[in-house]
Design a protein around this motif. Structure first.
Motif, PDB file in Angstrom:
ATOM      1  N   GLY A  28      49.918  44.550  31.254  1.00 53.40           N
ATOM      2  CA  GLY A  28      49.652  46.083  31.776  1.00 53.40           C
ATOM      3  C   GLY A  28      49.825  46.239  33.058  1.00 53.40           C
ATOM      4  O   GLY A  28      50.356  48.003  32.610  1.00 53.40           O
ATOM      5  N   LEU A  29      50.118  46.444  33.855  1.00 57.45           N
ATOM      6  CA  LEU A  29      49.908  46.598  35.382  1.00 57.45           C
ATOM      7  C   LEU A  29      51.100  46.771  35.591  1.00 57.45           C
ATOM      8  O   LEU A  29      51.261  47.541  35.907  1.00 57.45           O
ATOM      9  CB  LEU A  29      49.394  45.807  36.479  1.00 57.45           C
ATOM     10  CG  LEU A  29      47.406  45.181  36.697  1.00 57.45           C
ATOM     11  CD1 LEU A  29      47.481  43.820  37.361  1.00 57.45           C
ATOM     12  CD2 LEU A  29      47.884  46.766  36.958  1.00 57.45           C
ATOM     13  N   GLU A  30      52.332  45.638  34.797  1.00 59.06           N
ATOM     14  CA  GLU A  30      53.791  46.375  35.382  1.00 59.06           C
ATOM     15  C   GLU A  30      54.209  47.478  34.289  1.00 59.06           C
ATOM     16  O   GLU A  30      54.665  48.557  34.957  1.00 59.06           O
ATOM     17  CB  GLU A  30      54.577  44.897  34.493  1.00 59.06           C
ATOM     18  CG  GLU A  30      56.442  45.457  34.952  1.00 59.06           C
ATOM     19  CD  GLU A  30      56.872  44.489  33.408  1.00 59.06           C
ATOM     20  OE1 GLU A  30      57.956  44.788  33.746  1.00 59.06           O
ATOM     21  OE2 GLU A  30      55.888  44.297  32.867  1.00 59.06           O
ATOM     22  N   SER A  31      53.669  47.900  33.269  1.00 59.84           N
ATOM     23  CA  SER A  31      54.182  48.720  33.043  1.00 59.84           C
ATOM     24  C   SER A  31      53.314  50.185  33.377  1.00 59.84           C
ATOM     25  O   SER A  31      53.423  51.171  33.158  1.00 59.84           O
ATOM     26  CB  SER A  31      53.151  48.404  30.873  1.00 59.84           C
ATOM     27  OG  SER A  31      53.801  48.368  30.790  1.00 59.84           O
ATOM     28  N   ARG A  57      54.586  46.411  17.651  1.00 62.95           N
ATOM     29  CA  ARG A  57      53.222  46.021  18.237  1.00 62.95           C
ATOM     30  C   ARG A  57      53.524  47.190  19.822  1.00 62.95           C
ATOM     31  O   ARG A  57      53.369  47.482  20.258  1.00 62.95           O
ATOM     32  CB  ARG A  57      52.630  44.456  18.775  1.00 62.95           C
ATOM     33  CG  ARG A  57      52.051  45.028  17.740  1.00 62.95           C
ATOM     34  CD  ARG A  57      50.944  43.363  17.306  1.00 62.95           C
ATOM     35  NE  ARG A  57      51.931  42.487  16.821  1.00 62.95           N
ATOM     36  CZ  ARG A  57      51.976  41.172  16.613  1.00 62.95           C
ATOM     37  NH1 ARG A  57      50.573  40.652  16.758  1.00 62.95           N
ATOM     38  NH2 ARG A  57      52.964  39.729  16.711  1.00 62.95           N
ATOM     39  N   GLN A  58      54.467  46.418  20.927  1.00 69.52           N
ATOM     40  CA  GLN A  58      55.243  46.621  22.166  1.00 69.52           C
ATOM     41  C   GLN A  58      55.694  47.674  22.125  1.00 69.52           C
ATOM     42  O   GLN A  58      55.181  48.515  22.993  1.00 69.52           O
ATOM     43  CB  GLN A  58      56.002  45.898  22.608  1.00 69.52           C
ATOM     44  CG  GLN A  58      55.736  44.491  22.988  1.00 69.52           C
ATOM     45  CD  GLN A  58      56.263  43.319  23.542  1.00 69.52           C
ATOM     46  OE1 GLN A  58      57.592  44.567  24.176  1.00 69.52           O
ATOM     47  NE2 GLN A  58      56.591  42.424  23.377  1.00 69.52           N
ATOM     48  N   ARG A  59      56.394  48.862  20.763  1.00 72.69           N
ATOM     49  CA  ARG A  59      56.644  50.193  20.674  1.00 72.69           C
ATOM     50  C   ARG A  59      55.427  50.913  20.824  1.00 72.69           C
ATOM     51  O   ARG A  59      55.236  51.475  21.695  1.00 72.69           O
ATOM     52  CB  ARG A  59      57.656  50.384  19.390  1.00 72.69           C
ATOM     53  CG  ARG A  59      58.921  49.860  19.738  1.00 72.69           C
ATOM     54  CD  ARG A  59      59.492  49.866  18.251  1.00 72.69           C
ATOM     55  NE  ARG A  59      59.883  49.216  17.423  1.00 72.69           N
ATOM     56  CZ  ARG A  59      59.499  49.078  16.548  1.00 72.69           C
ATOM     57  NH1 ARG A  59      59.953  50.297  15.347  1.00 72.69           N
ATOM     58  NH2 ARG A  59      59.757  47.513  15.540  1.00 72.69           N
ATOM     59  N   VAL A  60      54.737  50.380  19.937  1.00 70.66           N
ATOM     60  CA  VAL A  60      53.503  51.679  20.160  1.00 70.66           C
ATOM     61  C   VAL A  60      52.480  50.876  21.751  1.00 70.66           C
ATOM     62  O   VAL A  60      51.993  52.138  21.936  1.00 70.66           O
ATOM     63  CB  VAL A  60      52.449  51.230  18.684  1.00 70.66           C
ATOM     64  CG1 VAL A  60      51.246  51.600  18.769  1.00 70.66           C
ATOM     65  CG2 VAL A  60      53.222  51.273  17.434  1.00 70.66           C
ATOM     66  N   ALA A  72      51.470  54.315  23.861  1.00 69.39           N
ATOM     67  CA  ALA A  72      50.155  54.442  24.521  1.00 69.39           C
ATOM     68  C   ALA A  72      49.769  54.724  26.168  1.00 69.39           C
ATOM     69  O   ALA A  72      49.170  55.678  26.606  1.00 69.39           O
ATOM     70  CB  ALA A  72      48.787  53.636  23.921  1.00 69.39           C
ATOM     71  N   ASP A  73      50.160  53.285  26.485  1.00 67.29           N
ATOM     72  CA  ASP A  73      50.568  53.053  27.876  1.00 67.29           C
ATOM     73  C   ASP A  73      50.948  54.096  29.220  1.00 67.29           C
ATOM     74  O   ASP A  73      51.417  53.918  29.855  1.00 67.29           O
ATOM     75  CB  ASP A  73      49.940  52.081  28.220  1.00 67.29           C
ATOM     76  CG  ASP A  73      51.920  51.510  28.300  1.00 67.29           C
ATOM     77  OD1 ASP A  73      52.487  52.133  28.678  1.00 67.29           O
ATOM     78  OD2 ASP A  73      51.770  50.256  27.882  1.00 67.29           O
ATOM     79  N   GLY A  74      52.058  54.801  28.325  1.00 64.28           N
ATOM     80  CA  GLY A  74      52.990  55.615  29.352  1.00 64.28           C
ATOM     81  C   GLY A  74      54.237  55.041  29.424  1.00 64.28           C
ATOM     82  O   GLY A  74      54.577  55.856  30.032  1.00 64.28           O
ATOM     83  N   ASP A  75      54.317  54.066  29.175  1.00 67.01           N
ATOM     84  CA  ASP A  75      55.801  53.600  29.328  1.00 67.01           C
ATOM     85  C   ASP A  75      57.021  54.270  28.667  1.00 67.01           C
ATOM     86  O   ASP A  75      57.884  54.776  29.297  1.00 67.01           O
ATOM     87  CB  ASP A  75      55.593  51.878  29.297  1.00 67.01           C
ATOM     88  CG  ASP A  75      57.093  51.660  29.788  1.00 67.01           C
ATOM     89  OD1 ASP A  75      57.341  52.273  30.956  1.00 67.01           O
ATOM     90  OD2 ASP A  75      58.028  50.207  29.229  1.00 67.01           O
ATOM     91  N   ALA A  78      43.571  55.876  18.384  1.00 62.93           N
ATOM     92  CA  ALA A  78      43.214  56.982  19.254  1.00 62.93           C
ATOM     93  C   ALA A  78      43.987  56.950  20.377  1.00 62.93           C
ATOM     94  O   ALA A  78      44.323  56.499  20.574  1.00 62.93           O
ATOM     95  CB  ALA A  78      41.662  56.380  19.648  1.00 62.93           C
ATOM     96  N   GLY A  79      44.213  58.533  20.450  1.00 60.26           N
ATOM     97  CA  GLY A  79      44.941  58.499  21.855  1.00 60.26           C
ATOM     98  C   GLY A  79      46.421  58.984  20.812  1.00 60.26           C
ATOM     99  O   GLY A  79      46.918  59.320  22.117  1.00 60.26           O
ATOM    100  N   LEU A  80      47.031  58.853  19.852  1.00 57.00           N
ATOM    101  CA  LEU A  80      48.032  58.488  19.451  1.00 57.00           C
ATOM    102  C   LEU A  80      48.571  59.700  18.273  1.00 57.00           C
ATOM    103  O   LEU A  80      47.335  59.909  17.760  1.00 57.00           O
ATOM    104  CB  LEU A  80      48.912  57.511  18.972  1.00 57.00           C
ATOM    105  CG  LEU A  80      49.205  56.692  20.435  1.00 57.00           C
ATOM    106  CD1 LEU A  80      49.447  54.581  19.482  1.00 57.00           C
ATOM    107  CD2 LEU A  80      50.043  56.993  21.520  1.00 57.00           C
TER     108      LEU A  80
END
Length: 289
Positions: free
Chosen positions: A77-80, A129-132, A136-139, A152-154
């Motif tokens: 998550g930090l990498e993204s 799942r990684q696409r979504v 969501a995380d802005g990557d 939420a948020g999408l």
């Protein structure tokens, strides 16, 4: 003791933890099973612990693996987050999809770049799942998916609807027909992956058969490490349903008379996404490609 851990190893490790299968994790990460097994073995060697208890029937995380998993997810998550934080503020868009969307996506990207020569558009391959999660995380700025998501948020914007392909072995009694109906197919076993892995396909089938007097006759689930093509060859009286652009080499495609098996393809975006001419151009291209 110095420990060196690669982020790609953690990606593979998390996939195995979530799939509880090396073959499914390999398919999710688009690498071979032997490659993912080798990377997990390297990770275990570097950490000096066993992460999974393996048998011919199951993959079970060890206690050490259970402790490592939340930390591995945090690092990924930090990498993204790092990637998102250093992205340029210029006209750049990252589109996440899988290979079945490649032709349509590249056509839309080419059209957008022609209309906006300064645009930088990246096409990245990620499992569902990684696409979504990437959106969501802005990557990533948008993702292409079949079906829909509620998170939420999408927001989800339907782009097109595609027909699913019905397939049988060449020796099937219905092979070679100019069209077939779902009622005719109900007499033959339907082969699909387990519903836990392909809920969308199962839901489409349930909806299609809802108004018919008889539902589908389900055959044995397709194992994660088997292909639908091989299962049809092994069960020449069976049929299956494939997504558009799936390979039909060695099998027979059946035209469906009533065209009931259809599925929406949508773009997933963050709810706070600022619509720009470049993004709108890309979405229009995906609509029309």
């Amino acid at each position: 003791m110095e420990i060196e851990v690669e982020l790609r190893q953690l990606t593979y490790y998390v996939a195995v933890c979530e799939e509880l299968s090396f073959s499914r994790a390999a398919a999710r990460c688009f690498i071979s099973q032997s490659a993912i097994s080798h990377q997990i073995a390297r990770l275990e060697h570097d950490l000096g612990v066993q992460l999974f208890e393996r048998s011919t029937r199951s993959v079970v995380p060890t206690d050490a693996s259970t402790r490592l998993l939340p930390l591995a997810k945090q690092m990924l998550g930090l990498e993204s987050a790092i990637r998102a934080s250093i992205r340029t503020t210029g006209p750049r868009i990252r589109l996440a999809a899988n290979m079945s969307f490649a032709t349509r996506s590249l056509s839309a990207i080419a059209g957008t770049r022609e209309a906006h020569p300064g645009a930088e558009i990246e096409f990245v391959i990620k499992p569902f799942r990684q696409r979504v999660a990437a959106v969501a995380d802005g990557d990533c700025d948008l993702a292409l998916i079949r079906g829909s998501v509620q998170q939420a948020g999408l927001v989800v914007e339907q782009l097109w609807v595609e027909d699913l392909t019905l397939a049988t072995a060449p020796a099937h009694p219905l092979a070679g027909r100019t069209d077939v109906t779902l009622a005719e197919l109900s007499a033959y076993p339907l082969l699909l992956p387990p519903e836990s892995e392909q809920f969308l396909l199962h839901n489409v089938i349930r909806t299609a058969f809802a108004d018919l007097p008889t539902g589908p006759t389900f055959g044995p689930p397709i194992p994660p490490d088997h292909t639908a093509t091989m299962e049809l060859i092994n069960h020449p009286d069976a049929w299956t349903v494939l997504y558009a652009n799936s390979s039909t080499e060695g099998i027979a495609a059946l035209p469906l008379a009533d065209h009931r098996l259809r599925i929406p393809v949508s773009a997933v975006l963050r709810a706070d996404t600022r619509r720009t001419p470049i993004l709108d151009s890309l979405l229009d291209g995906l609509h029309c490609a």
